[in-house]
Design a protein around this motif. Structure first.
Motif, PDB file in Angstrom:
ATOM      1  N   ALA A   1      66.273 -46.536   8.892  1.00 42.62           N
ATOM      2  CA  ALA A   1      64.395 -45.937   8.392  1.00 42.62           C
ATOM      3  C   ALA A   1      64.427 -46.904   7.423  1.00 42.62           C
ATOM      4  N   ARG A   2      63.226 -47.925   7.681  1.00 44.82           N
ATOM      5  CA  ARG A   2      62.968 -49.443   6.751  1.00 44.82           C
ATOM      6  C   ARG A   2      61.255 -48.464   6.175  1.00 44.82           C
ATOM      7  N   LYS A   3      61.418 -48.504   4.582  1.00 37.70           N
ATOM      8  CA  LYS A   3      60.244 -47.944   4.719  1.00 37.70           C
ATOM      9  C   LYS A   3      59.050 -48.829   4.344  1.00 37.70           C
ATOM     10  N   LEU A   4      57.700 -49.129   4.452  1.00 35.76           N
ATOM     11  CA  LEU A   4      56.878 -49.778   5.198  1.00 35.76           C
ATOM     12  C   LEU A   4      55.396 -49.064   3.288  1.00 35.76           C
ATOM     13  N   ALA A   5      55.199 -48.262   3.830  1.00 32.78           N
ATOM     14  CA  ALA A   5      53.600 -48.207   3.196  1.00 32.78           C
ATOM     15  C   ALA A   5      53.982 -46.695   2.894  1.00 32.78           C
ATOM     16  N   VAL A   6      52.888 -46.066   1.738  1.00 32.60           N
ATOM     17  CA  VAL A   6      52.641 -45.325   1.028  1.00 32.60           C
ATOM     18  C   VAL A   6      51.850 -44.803   1.020  1.00 32.60           C
ATOM     19  N   MET A   7      50.794 -43.868   1.917  1.00 32.62           N
ATOM     20  CA  MET A   7      49.222 -43.504   1.821  1.00 32.62           C
ATOM     21  C   MET A   7      49.053 -42.720   1.012  1.00 32.62           C
ATOM     22  N   PRO A   8      48.170 -41.923   0.197  1.00 38.05           N
ATOM     23  CA  PRO A   8      47.844 -41.034  -0.287  1.00 38.05           C
ATOM     24  C   PRO A   8      46.952 -39.905  -0.105  1.00 38.05           C
ATOM     25  N   HIS A   9      47.090 -39.604   0.003  1.00 36.65           N
ATOM     26  CA  HIS A   9      45.908 -38.364   0.786  1.00 36.65           C
ATOM     27  C   HIS A   9      44.596 -38.046  -0.412  1.00 36.65           C
ATOM     28  N   VAL A  10      43.367 -37.669   0.108  1.00 35.16           N
ATOM     29  CA  VAL A  10      42.265 -37.242  -0.540  1.00 35.16           C
ATOM     30  C   VAL A  10      41.542 -36.143  -0.050  1.00 35.16           C
ATOM     31  N   LEU A  11      41.051 -35.374  -0.641  1.00 35.84           N
ATOM     32  CA  LEU A  11      40.301 -34.546  -0.017  1.00 35.84           C
ATOM     33  C   LEU A  11      39.156 -34.957  -0.203  1.00 35.84           C
ATOM     34  N   CYS A  12      38.412 -34.416   1.339  1.00 36.01           N
ATOM     35  CA  CYS A  12      37.067 -35.069   0.908  1.00 36.01           C
ATOM     36  C   CYS A  12      35.791 -34.436   2.648  1.00 36.01           C
ATOM     37  N   ALA A  13      34.956 -34.601   2.809  1.00 35.24           N
ATOM     38  CA  ALA A  13      33.523 -34.786   3.719  1.00 35.24           C
ATOM     39  C   ALA A  13      32.630 -34.828   3.449  1.00 35.24           C
ATOM     40  N   ALA A  14      31.513 -35.023   4.339  1.00 39.93           N
ATOM     41  CA  ALA A  14      30.120 -35.581   4.152  1.00 39.93           C
ATOM     42  C   ALA A  14      29.353 -35.081   3.172  1.00 39.93           C
ATOM     43  N   PRO A  15      29.016 -36.140   2.284  1.00 36.46           N
ATOM     44  CA  PRO A  15      27.591 -35.217   1.647  1.00 36.46           C
ATOM     45  C   PRO A  15      26.659 -34.157   1.778  1.00 36.46           C
TER      46      PRO A  15
ATOM     47  N   VAL B   1      39.615 -35.920  13.126  1.00 41.97           N
ATOM     48  CA  VAL B   1      39.460 -35.502  12.026  1.00 41.97           C
ATOM     49  C   VAL B   1      38.058 -36.189  11.082  1.00 41.97           C
ATOM     50  N   ARG B   2      38.526 -37.381  11.414  1.00 40.72           N
ATOM     51  CA  ARG B   2      37.536 -38.511  10.405  1.00 40.72           C
ATOM     52  C   ARG B   2      35.921 -37.851  11.477  1.00 40.72           C
ATOM     53  N   ASP B   3      35.793 -38.334  13.071  1.00 43.49           N
ATOM     54  CA  ASP B   3      34.365 -37.808  13.000  1.00 43.49           C
ATOM     55  C   ASP B   3      34.389 -36.632  12.867  1.00 43.49           C
ATOM     56  N   ALA B   4      34.804 -35.679  13.098  1.00 44.60           N
ATOM     57  CA  ALA B   4      34.295 -34.222  12.690  1.00 44.60           C
ATOM     58  C   ALA B   4      33.639 -34.358  11.235  1.00 44.60           C
ATOM     59  N   LEU B   5      34.312 -35.228   9.888  1.00 48.56           N
ATOM     60  CA  LEU B   5      34.543 -35.293   8.542  1.00 48.56           C
ATOM     61  C   LEU B   5      32.712 -35.420   8.906  1.00 48.56           C
ATOM     62  N   ARG B   6      32.990 -36.895   9.401  1.00 43.72           N
ATOM     63  CA  ARG B   6      30.757 -37.785   9.470  1.00 43.72           C
ATOM     64  C   ARG B   6      30.405 -36.913   9.809  1.00 43.72           C
ATOM     65  N   GLY B   7      30.811 -35.804  10.780  1.00 45.10           N
ATOM     66  CA  GLY B   7      29.561 -34.841  11.644  1.00 45.10           C
ATOM     67  C   GLY B   7      29.130 -33.514  10.557  1.00 45.10           C
TER      68      GLY B   7
ATOM     69  N   LEU C   1      34.402 -43.826   2.078  1.00 48.30           N
ATOM     70  CA  LEU C   1      34.133 -43.274   1.066  1.00 48.30           C
ATOM     71  C   LEU C   1      33.284 -44.716   0.040  1.00 48.30           C
ATOM     72  N   LYS C   2      33.447 -45.225   0.847  1.00 53.49           N
ATOM     73  CA  LYS C   2      33.057 -46.793  -0.090  1.00 53.49           C
ATOM     74  C   LYS C   2      31.297 -46.855   0.684  1.00 53.49           C
ATOM     75  N   ALA C   3      31.445 -46.938   1.850  1.00 54.93           N
ATOM     76  CA  ALA C   3      29.726 -46.310   2.117  1.00 54.93           C
ATOM     77  C   ALA C   3      29.141 -45.209   2.195  1.00 54.93           C
ATOM     78  N   GLY C   4      29.968 -44.228   1.227  1.00 52.90           N
ATOM     79  CA  GLY C   4      29.373 -43.293   1.160  1.00 52.90           C
ATOM     80  C   GLY C   4      28.595 -42.140   1.914  1.00 52.90           C
ATOM     81  N   ARG C   5      29.549 -42.378   3.412  1.00 53.40           N
ATOM     82  CA  ARG C   5      29.621 -41.157   4.372  1.00 53.40           C
ATOM     83  C   ARG C   5      29.784 -40.245   4.529  1.00 53.40           C
ATOM     84  N   LEU C   6      30.942 -40.460   3.229  1.00 59.31           N
ATOM     85  CA  LEU C   6      31.553 -39.632   2.935  1.00 59.31           C
ATOM     86  C   LEU C   6      32.141 -39.465   0.824  1.00 59.31           C
ATOM     87  N   GLN C   7      32.882 -38.187   0.763  1.00 57.83           N
ATOM     88  CA  GLN C   7      32.108 -37.901  -0.683  1.00 57.83           C
ATOM     89  C   GLN C   7      33.749 -37.550  -1.472  1.00 57.83           C
ATOM     90  N   ALA C   8      35.003 -37.707  -1.916  1.00 56.60           N
ATOM     91  CA  ALA C   8      36.120 -37.547  -2.195  1.00 56.60           C
ATOM     92  C   ALA C   8      35.612 -36.166  -3.083  1.00 56.60           C
TER      93      ALA C   8
END
Length: 296
Positions: free
Chosen positions: A156-170, A227-233, A249-256
């Protein structure tokens, strides 16, 4: 019968869909091509190619046999190249399994450039979020995301670490309220990524205290993009790898939410069978993966 020659003839006939083209490629007469195919069929005891005077087509057994023959012949080429890896250019077919969302968001746009640098290499890329069996299914490498990589004989060669965020549409938070503590999730519509190792329970930690919350909701799906499409909806909220929703998140379509709580991280690995005699094609793709994931 020279079995190696017969296998090469079979592969050329199958890939070029022509006895004549295969003969020209291998420097054999049409009669020699037909003889090799007939002797190979007699050896395996099944018909591999249906042919008439005008056309030919692989039988079902022929298609299965071709898949194994192709891997075997490519392995022979790699065996020769392994004796002089410094001189050998990447070539042959590289079979890779990778998660769909990771590939579409981080890799696929760069693949044409990678293949342009290696014109003798053929990439057979399978986008699949399930965990494939590299050895049994004949893959050279898999990209895997895991909270904790299981014990295995694989490298196994480590490539990256992805943190998670709890989010939903405004709009969802406006209608149902933004959770102030992990326990608030019990009353909300949680969208679940069904292939995740934490699909049924989401963990949050703060000040040495950890809470595991059993989550429920209307929608469970095996694609992070879905999942992302459902969040956006505005359907509900979810615990997502942050790179998949960073632009939203940057565009404001979702909020943390619950940003003062730490949660899971997914580590991405390149997994392959062995460190010994790594084929040039595999080494080139490993370098490509490291390069791409180091960019962000």
């Amino acid at each position: 019968m020279d079995r190696l020659t017969a296998l090469q003839v079979f592969r050329q006939v199958a890939e070029r869909n022509s006895f004549a083209e295969a003969g020209r490629r291998l420097g054999l007469s049409p009669a020699a091509v037909s003889k090799n195919i007939a002797e190979l069929e007699a050896h395996v005891g099944v018909r591999l190619i249906n042919r008439t005077t005008r056309r030919m087509a692989l039988t079902e057994e022929g298609r299965i046999y071709l898949e194994h023959v192709t891997r075997g012949l490519d392995a022979l080429v790699e065996a020769d190249q392994a004796l002089c890896p410094v001189k050998a250019a990447p070539s042959g077919t590289l079979r890779v399994s990778a998660p769909m969302t990771v590939t579409l968001t981080r890799l696929s746009a760069a693949i044409p450039g990678f293949l342009a640098r290696h014109p003798d290499l053929r990439l057979d890329l399978h986008l699949d979020d399930r965990r494939v069996d590299l050895i049994r299914e004949g893959f050279d490498l898999a990209v895997r995301g895991s909270d904790k990589l299981e014990d295995s004989s694989l490298i196994a060669r480590k490539l990256a670490v992805m943190p998670h965020v709890l989010c939903a549409a405004p709009s969802y938070f406006k209608a149902h309220g933004k959770p102030q503590a992990p326990a608030d999730l019990k009353a909300l519509n949680c969208i679940r990524f069904s292939l995740s190792g934490h699909a049924d329970a989401w963990e949050f930690s703060k000040n040495g205290h950890t809470e595991s919350i059993a989550v429920k909701g209307q929608y469970s799906v095996s694609s992070s993009l879905a999942v992302r499409d459902a969040l956006r909806g505005g359907l509900g909220l979810s615990l997502m790898p942050r790179p998949y929703v960073e632009d939203d998140l940057k565009a404001g379509r979702l909020q943390a939410a619950l940003e003062d709580w730490a949660t899971v991280e997914t580590t991405l690995y390149a997994v392959y069978p062995s460190r010994q005699h790594v084929a040039p094609k595999l080494r080139a793709f490993l370098d490509f993966l490291v390069e791409q994931f180091s960019r962000t």
